[in-house]
Design an enzyme around this catalytic site. Structure first.
Site, mmCIF file in Angstrom:
data_model
loop_
_atom_site.group_PDB
_atom_site.id
_atom_site.type_symbol
_atom_site.label_atom_id
_atom_site.label_comp_id
_atom_site.label_asym_id
_atom_site.label_seq_id
_atom_site.Cartn_x
_atom_site.Cartn_y
_atom_site.Cartn_z
ATOM 1 C CD1 TRP A 128 -0.437 -1.496 3.297
ATOM 2 C CD2 TRP A 128 0.356 0.637 3.487
ATOM 3 N NE1 TRP A 128 0.252 -1.565 3.926
ATOM 4 C CE2 TRP A 128 1.057 -0.364 4.215
ATOM 5 C CE3 TRP A 128 0.784 1.620 3.034
ATOM 6 C CZ2 TRP A 128 2.008 -0.106 5.552
ATOM 7 C CZ3 TRP A 128 2.120 2.316 3.973
ATOM 8 C CH2 TRP A 128 2.385 1.107 4.924
ATOM 9 C CG ASN A 129 5.001 1.464 1.101
ATOM 10 O OD1 ASN A 129 4.898 0.678 0.091
ATOM 11 N ND2 ASN A 129 6.351 1.829 0.938
ATOM 12 C CE LYS A 152 -3.598 -10.066 -1.550
ATOM 13 N NZ LYS A 152 -4.159 -8.531 -0.782
ATOM 14 C CG HIS A 153 -2.637 -2.954 -4.545
ATOM 15 N ND1 HIS A 153 -1.789 -2.803 -3.947
ATOM 16 C CD2 HIS A 153 -2.545 -2.057 -5.950
ATOM 17 C CE1 HIS A 153 -1.036 -1.597 -4.468
ATOM 18 N NE2 HIS A 153 -1.336 -1.022 -5.749
ATOM 19 N N GLY A 204 7.005 -6.125 -0.150
ATOM 20 C CA GLY A 204 6.629 -5.941 1.422
ATOM 21 C C GLY A 204 7.603 -6.986 2.274
ATOM 22 C CB SER A 205 6.514 -7.399 5.330
ATOM 23 O OG SER A 205 5.352 -8.387 5.563
ATOM 24 C CD GLU A 226 11.765 -3.502 -2.556
ATOM 25 O OE1 GLU A 226 11.555 -3.327 -0.985
ATOM 26 O OE2 GLU A 226 10.820 -2.246 -2.674
ATOM 27 C CG LEU A 227 11.206 -9.304 1.225
ATOM 28 C CD1 LEU A 227 11.993 -10.937 1.761
ATOM 29 C CD2 LEU A 227 9.907 -8.991 0.501
ATOM 30 C CB CYS A 260 11.120 -0.711 2.407
ATOM 31 S SG CYS A 260 11.125 -0.322 -0.224
ATOM 32 C CD GLU A 357 11.438 -1.793 7.105
ATOM 33 O OE1 GLU A 357 10.689 -1.078 6.232
ATOM 34 O OE2 GLU A 357 10.270 -3.484 6.767
#
Length: 453
Positions: A128-129, A152-153, A204-205, A226-227, A260, A357
């Site tokens: 979402w960011n 898939k958002h 995401g995470s 990409e975390l 991130c 984080e």
């Protein structure tokens, strides 16, 4: 599937969740469309991307308002995000043919070369960011490479997902080639493992990345992840302290601290520690937290209250373990998922501010005595996404960035940012694979050797 305005706490819209039969049909049709799309040449595909560029630029204010409503991004930052999406589409429209051209290699064969062929339909699980940028930086190279895509958002940016789908369709892309699916994250395993999905990318995470990698791995599907990140910013004793502090504050507060690659840990040499902390605190204190629709707002609400509350627990736990709270750190009264700009000193190993984080407007400051200690602390993390170093001795700083910092993106005298021209991604628990640039478009292709005797 409900979206909630994080500035007010009010419900915006509810969307019906798709069942698996509907998604199965969408994937089947995407594969049919992709079989025709891959036959088009690069110039034909580029025409559609250039139409996307025009739409994104024409509708940037509308897109910014949608982002502000669904995840609290300040308006001017949302406009900038839409413009960056247009840039990445334009970049790949201009360069994809060159990046994926046949690579001739001299061997004992009469002819030998490498081709880069599309894989099929790629599933993108997006956060979402940066709800538009994260998707378009994937979609532009993926579509130009000849693939199809399923998005898939995040549940709280479903409106953004459907708007993205409309933009891509309005640009002339076949409607079945790119689709957004509305589905809860807990129901994604069967989608990931669907035989019509050729590969998966997730931003995401770290926890989400591990789950997706495991599920995709069961069916041997290529993934790009990409975390999270806990980016260190090293302030050496010969840095321009004012410029360093200004750059660090900008990076720490981009997207209300929810990035991130935002600056997370400020590792400062003791010779300049007091001056840097004073500059940083003063600059942070001057930033306005408020309504994302107001032009002078620097920091909007956090995207959801649960995320804001988790950030506050991390701050509280760090203070309980000995960190010094010098600014912020108190949840304000009233509606909305707001959190104040916050500064922590005396951050040490074992504290959340050191180990985890902090996904919000919180700066963690660590004092060190030497360059060697600064590098050791910078690398003392499970993450490895971005890093930055500040010094007037550019050659010295460049050598540290290039050879000693454990991260996928290292910047000198500048905050870490993504750029369509440069590969972007991390190592360790920040993920693997690359987006953007030449390297990004080659992630979701079959690198095929052709040998003719």
């Amino acid at each position: 599937m409900k979206t909630i305005n994080p500035a007010t706490g009010e419900s915006i819209t509810e969307y019906p969740e798709m069942d698996f039969d509907e998604i199965d049909s969408i994937i089947a049709k995407a594969n049919e469309a992709q079989s025709e799309w891959k036959a088009k040449n690069f110039d034909e595909r580029a025409t559609y991307l250039r139409s996307m560029v025009e739409i994104l630029r024409n509708e940037k204010e509308e897109l910014a308002e949608l982002m502000a409503n669904e995840m609290g991004k300040p308006l001017q930052q949302g406009i900038g995000e839409a413009e960056k999406c247009a840039w990445v589409c334009e970049y790949y429209a201009d360069n994809a043919g060159k990046f994926l051209a046949k690579d001739v290699i001299e061997t004992d064969a009469s002819k030998s070369y490498v081709t880069f062929n599309p894989l099929g339909v790629v599933l993108a699980i997006m956060p979402w960011n940066f709800p538009f940028w994260q998707l378009f930086r994937f979609a532009a190279p993926t579509l130009m490479a000849g693939n199809g895509a399923i998005l898939k958002h995040s549940e709280n940016t479903t409106g953004c997902a459907l708007k993205i789908e409309k933009i891509i369709h309005d640009a002339g892309i076949p409607k079945d080639l790119f689709r957004s699916i509305v589905r809860d994250k807990t129901g994604m395993k069967e989608v990931i493992q669907h035989p019509g999905i050729a590969a998966v990318t997730l931003t995401g995470s770290t926890g989400a990345g591990k789950a997706v990698a495991a599920q995709a791995g069961e069916t041997l599907k290529k993934t790009v992840l990409e975390l999270g990140g806990s980016d260190p910013y090293l302030i050496l004793e010969d840095a321009d302290i004012l410029k360093a502090a200004e750059t660090c504050v900008t990076s720490r507060l981009i997207n209300s601290g929810q990035s991130c690659i935002a600056a997370k840990r400020f590792i400062v040499m003791e010779q300049v520690y007091d001056e840097f902390v004073e500059r940083l605190k003063s600059l942070m204190k001057a930033k306005k937290v408020g309504d994302p629709f107001e032009e002078d707002t620097d920091v909007g609400p956090q995207a959801r209250k649960d995320l804001r509350d988790e950030l506050h627990k991390q701050v509280q736990n760090s203070v309980a373990k000995g960190a010094k709270l010098v600014l912020g750190g108190e949840i304000p009264e009233g509606n909305g998922a707001y959190y104040p700009v916050t500064v922590l000193e005396n951050v040490q190993p074992g504290m959340p501010a050191y180990e985890e984080e902090l996904f919000g407007p919180v700066a963690a400051i660590i004092k060190v005595k030497s360059e060697q200690e600064a590098i050791k602390v910078a690398n003392d993390t499970n993450y490895g996404l971005g890093a930055a170093i500040f010094s007037k001795d550019v050659k010295r700083a460049e050598q540290i960035a290039a050879t000693k910092l454990e991260a996928g993106c290292c910047f000198v005298n500048k905050f870490v940012k993504s750029d369509p021209r440069l590969p972007f991604g991390g190592i360790k628990e920040s993920g693997y694979g690359r987006e953007l640039g030449l390297y990004g478009i080659r992630e979701f292709v079959n690198v095929k050797t052709v040998y003719v005797k």
